[in-house]
Design a protein around this motif. Structure first.
Motif, PDB file in Angstrom:
ATOM      1  N   ALA A   1       0.817  -1.213   0.000  1.00 36.51           N
ATOM      2  CA  ALA A   1       0.000   0.000   0.000  1.00 36.51           C
ATOM      3  C   ALA A   1       0.849   1.261   0.000  1.00 36.51           C
ATOM      4  N   GLU A   2       2.027   1.196   0.619  1.00 42.15           N
ATOM      5  CA  GLU A   2       2.885   2.381   0.689  1.00 42.15           C
ATOM      6  C   GLU A   2       3.458   2.728  -0.678  1.00 42.15           C
ATOM      7  N   ILE A   3       3.699   1.709  -1.510  1.00 39.45           N
ATOM      8  CA  ILE A   3       4.152   1.979  -2.873  1.00 39.45           C
ATOM      9  C   ILE A   3       3.007   2.551  -3.698  1.00 39.45           C
ATOM     10  N   ALA A   4       1.848   1.916  -3.595  1.00 43.45           N
ATOM     11  CA  ALA A   4       0.681   2.375  -4.362  1.00 43.45           C
ATOM     12  C   ALA A   4       0.291   3.799  -3.987  1.00 43.45           C
ATOM     13  N   ARG A   5       0.531   4.171  -2.752  1.00 39.82           N
ATOM     14  CA  ARG A   5       0.168   5.510  -2.271  1.00 39.82           C
ATOM     15  C   ARG A   5       0.807   6.614  -3.101  1.00 39.82           C
ATOM     16  N   TRP A   6       2.011   6.362  -3.605  1.00 40.93           N
ATOM     17  CA  TRP A   6       2.756   7.413  -4.296  1.00 40.93           C
ATOM     18  C   TRP A   6       2.759   7.242  -5.816  1.00 40.93           C
ATOM     19  N   THR A   7       1.938   6.341  -6.322  1.00 40.90           N
ATOM     20  CA  THR A   7       1.846   6.150  -7.766  1.00 40.90           C
ATOM     21  C   THR A   7       0.427   6.424  -8.241  1.00 40.90           C
ATOM     22  N   ALA A   8       0.311   6.842  -9.503  1.00 42.66           N
ATOM     23  CA  ALA A   8      -0.992   7.211 -10.037  1.00 42.66           C
ATOM     24  C   ALA A   8      -1.817   6.012 -10.468  1.00 42.66           C
ATOM     25  N   ASP A   9      -1.159   4.946 -10.930  1.00 43.81           N
ATOM     26  CA  ASP A   9      -1.928   3.860 -11.536  1.00 43.81           C
ATOM     27  C   ASP A   9      -1.548   2.466 -11.067  1.00 43.81           C
ATOM     28  N   LEU A  10      -0.748   2.345 -10.011  1.00 42.60           N
ATOM     29  CA  LEU A  10      -0.420   1.023  -9.486  1.00 42.60           C
ATOM     30  C   LEU A  10      -1.547   0.566  -8.567  1.00 42.60           C
ATOM     31  N   PRO A  11      -2.271  -0.507  -8.914  1.00 41.10           N
ATOM     32  CA  PRO A  11      -3.415  -0.926  -8.105  1.00 41.10           C
ATOM     33  C   PRO A  11      -2.984  -1.518  -6.764  1.00 41.10           C
ATOM     34  N   HIS A  12      -3.894  -1.461  -5.805  1.00 43.46           N
ATOM     35  CA  HIS A  12      -3.689  -2.135  -4.522  1.00 43.46           C
ATOM     36  C   HIS A  12      -5.031  -2.649  -4.005  1.00 43.46           C
ATOM     37  N   PRO A  13      -5.112  -3.927  -3.625  1.00 45.41           N
ATOM     38  CA  PRO A  13      -4.047  -4.925  -3.645  1.00 45.41           C
ATOM     39  C   PRO A  13      -3.560  -5.207  -5.066  1.00 45.41           C
ATOM     40  N   TYR A  14      -2.295  -5.575  -5.172  1.00 43.18           N
ATOM     41  CA  TYR A  14      -1.687  -5.908  -6.458  1.00 43.18           C
ATOM     42  C   TYR A  14      -1.667  -7.418  -6.566  1.00 43.18           C
ATOM     43  N   GLN A  15      -2.430  -7.943  -7.517  1.00 47.39           N
ATOM     44  CA  GLN A  15      -2.609  -9.382  -7.633  1.00 47.39           C
ATOM     45  C   GLN A  15      -1.913  -9.933  -8.881  1.00 47.39           C
ATOM     46  N   THR A  16      -1.935 -11.252  -8.997  1.00 47.91           N
ATOM     47  CA  THR A  16      -1.283 -11.912 -10.130  1.00 47.91           C
ATOM     48  C   THR A  16      -1.798 -11.378 -11.456  1.00 47.91           C
ATOM     49  N   LYS A  17      -3.104 -11.160 -11.540  1.00 51.06           N
ATOM     50  CA  LYS A  17      -3.676 -10.670 -12.799  1.00 51.06           C
ATOM     51  C   LYS A  17      -3.136  -9.285 -13.148  1.00 51.06           C
ATOM     52  N   ASP A  18      -2.841  -8.468 -12.126  1.00 52.01           N
ATOM     53  CA  ASP A  18      -2.282  -7.139 -12.377  1.00 52.01           C
ATOM     54  C   ASP A  18      -0.863  -7.250 -12.941  1.00 52.01           C
ATOM     55  N   ALA A  19      -0.082  -8.198 -12.410  1.00 48.25           N
ATOM     56  CA  ALA A  19       1.263  -8.415 -12.929  1.00 48.25           C
ATOM     57  C   ALA A  19       1.211  -8.915 -14.374  1.00 48.25           C
ATOM     58  N   GLU A  20       0.258  -9.773 -14.668  1.00 46.23           N
ATOM     59  CA  GLU A  20       0.115 -10.289 -16.030  1.00 46.23           C
ATOM     60  C   GLU A  20      -0.293  -9.179 -17.001  1.00 46.23           C
ATOM     61  N   ILE A  21      -1.168  -8.287 -16.532  1.00 47.20           N
ATOM     62  CA  ILE A  21      -1.569  -7.144 -17.366  1.00 47.20           C
ATOM     63  C   ILE A  21      -0.370  -6.230 -17.618  1.00 47.20           C
ATOM     64  N   PHE A  22       0.397  -5.968 -16.556  1.00 46.21           N
ATOM     65  CA  PHE A  22       1.597  -5.142 -16.718  1.00 46.21           C
ATOM     66  C   PHE A  22       2.542  -5.759 -17.732  1.00 46.21           C
ATOM     67  N   LEU A  23       2.748  -7.068 -17.625  1.00 46.12           N
ATOM     68  CA  LEU A  23       3.663  -7.748 -18.525  1.00 46.12           C
ATOM     69  C   LEU A  23       3.215  -7.603 -19.977  1.00 46.12           C
ATOM     70  N   ALA A  24       1.935  -7.834 -20.231  1.00 42.77           N
ATOM     71  CA  ALA A  24       1.423  -7.744 -21.598  1.00 42.77           C
ATOM     72  C   ALA A  24       1.557  -6.326 -22.145  1.00 42.77           C
ATOM     73  N   LYS A  25       1.218  -5.332 -21.327  1.00 38.44           N
ATOM     74  CA  LYS A  25       1.311  -3.937 -21.767  1.00 38.44           C
ATOM     75  C   LYS A  25       2.762  -3.538 -22.006  1.00 38.44           C
ATOM     76  N   ALA A  26       3.666  -3.996 -21.140  1.00 35.49           N
ATOM     77  CA  ALA A  26       5.077  -3.637 -21.282  1.00 35.49           C
ATOM     78  C   ALA A  26       5.663  -4.205 -22.567  1.00 35.49           C
ATOM     79  N   LEU A  27       5.356  -5.450 -22.857  1.00 33.42           N
ATOM     80  CA  LEU A  27       5.871  -6.065 -24.081  1.00 33.42           C
ATOM     81  C   LEU A  27       5.324  -5.351 -25.310  1.00 33.42           C
ATOM     82  N   GLN A  28       4.044  -4.983 -25.258  1.00 34.04           N
ATOM     83  CA  GLN A  28       3.431  -4.264 -26.381  1.00 34.04           C
ATOM     84  C   GLN A  28       4.048  -2.878 -26.527  1.00 34.04           C
TER      85      GLN A  28
END
Length: 327
Positions: A44-71
């Protein structure tokens, strides 16, 4: 006549290669990062200072990040990288550079276990160098919540100038949060680079009767802790490289050697962003005494085929390859 071979054919830009700092590797994300990314970003402390990092951060969020980053990396409009610690491969955080109209915008986050270690400083410096030196951008910006004083001070230390605005203009939790818009232009960055100090270091590859090489692991509390290197150290003012390495071997390992036993092999010239390192490497096969760790380092005799198993600072890696060929 156009030359399409060798170094002359390389055009400025980024081709998907990893970027290195003294202690970190900034590399494209991969599928194996999902678990570590989920564990590190779910704070939560990391998410507090970011505009779009979700919290809780779940496996599906990491998978979405991975797909977007590769694209994004494939599109050329953004470079999205994982920050990895070289010493142990730990996932430290993430950093991205969005590119539009010849300008770049840096965004990043660092896992809480890695705060106050200089990792954000190294990552931003390296990404900024990519932006100006390789991509030829004119300006690099960053948006930081004004209340995030640590990040504001960091960017100011790196030469960015800031101006406050009422909001970042994004939706979500950042919608009405005051931010500071930071900016660094090419001219200011070039001036900083002109003040970059040159660090003169000397090193030695000690080779025993079994053909093994002595490596020293930097202790906790020192810069580049956990990385293996050839014994050596900084040269004193007006000190010759040969005299410096003999002194360092006596101080660090408690051994004596003569200059006639030193065989110059190669040298490293490496840009660490905050300084440029120049380091000659000598080979030494004869000395008096048994090497002992006098400065808290860990010592290991390593066969040439196992040198790659020991993570080293970026400047040492090409020297290791040359040493293996020489042996």
């Amino acid at each position: 006549m156009k030359n399409d071979s060798g170094c002359l054919s390389v055009h400025p830009g980024w081709r998907g290669e990893a970027l290195t700092t003294a202690e970190l590797k900034l590399r494209p994300p991969k599928a194996l990062d999902v678990q570590a990314l989920t564990e590190t970003a779910n704070d939560a402390e990391i998410a507090r200072w970011t505009a779009d990092l979700p919290h809780p951060y779940q496996t599906k969020d990491a998978e979405i990040f991975l797909a977007k980053a590769l694209q994004a990396n494939a599109s050329g409009r953004e470079i999205s990288l994982i920050i990895e610690r070289i010493a142990d491969g730990a996932l430290v955080g993430a950093i991205s550079l969005s590119i539009e109209d010849g300008q770049g915008r840096i965004s990043y986050w660092i896992g809480r276990d890695f705060w106050k270690r200089g990792y954000a400083t190294q990552s931003i410096r390296r990404m900024t160098r990519l932006a100006f030196q390789a991509l030829g951008l004119s300006v690099v910006t960053a948006q930081v919540m004004t209340a995030n004083t640590a990040s504001c001070r960091l960017l100011e230390k790196l030469g960015f100038s800031g101006s406050d605005t009422p909001s970042c203009g994004l939706s979500g939790r950042c919608k009405d949060v005051p931010i500071t818009q930071f900016q660094l232009d090419r001219k200011a960055w070039d001036e900083q680079r002109g003040d970059q100090p040159l660090l003169l270091v000397t090193a030695a590859a000690l080779i025993d009767a079994d053909g093994r090489v002595l490596l020293a692991k930097r202790p906790e509390g020192k810069a580049m802790a956990g990385l293996w290197e050839f014994p050596g150290g900084k040269m004193h003012a007006l000190e010759k490289p040969e005299a410096a390495i003999l002194r360092e071997l006596k101080e660090e390992l408690g051994i004596d050697a003569t200059q006639s036993c030193l065989a110059p092999l190669a040298f490293a010239s490496h840009d660490y962003d905050s300084f440029h390192l120049l380091m000659p490497l000598f080979v030494l096969r004869q000395w008096q005494g048994t090497p002992q760790a006098h400065e808290g380092q860990t010592l290991a005799w390593v066969g040439k085929d196992r040198l790659n198993d020991h993570p080293m600072p970026p400047a040492d890696i090409p020297l290791t390859a040359l040493l293996r060929e020489w042996m």
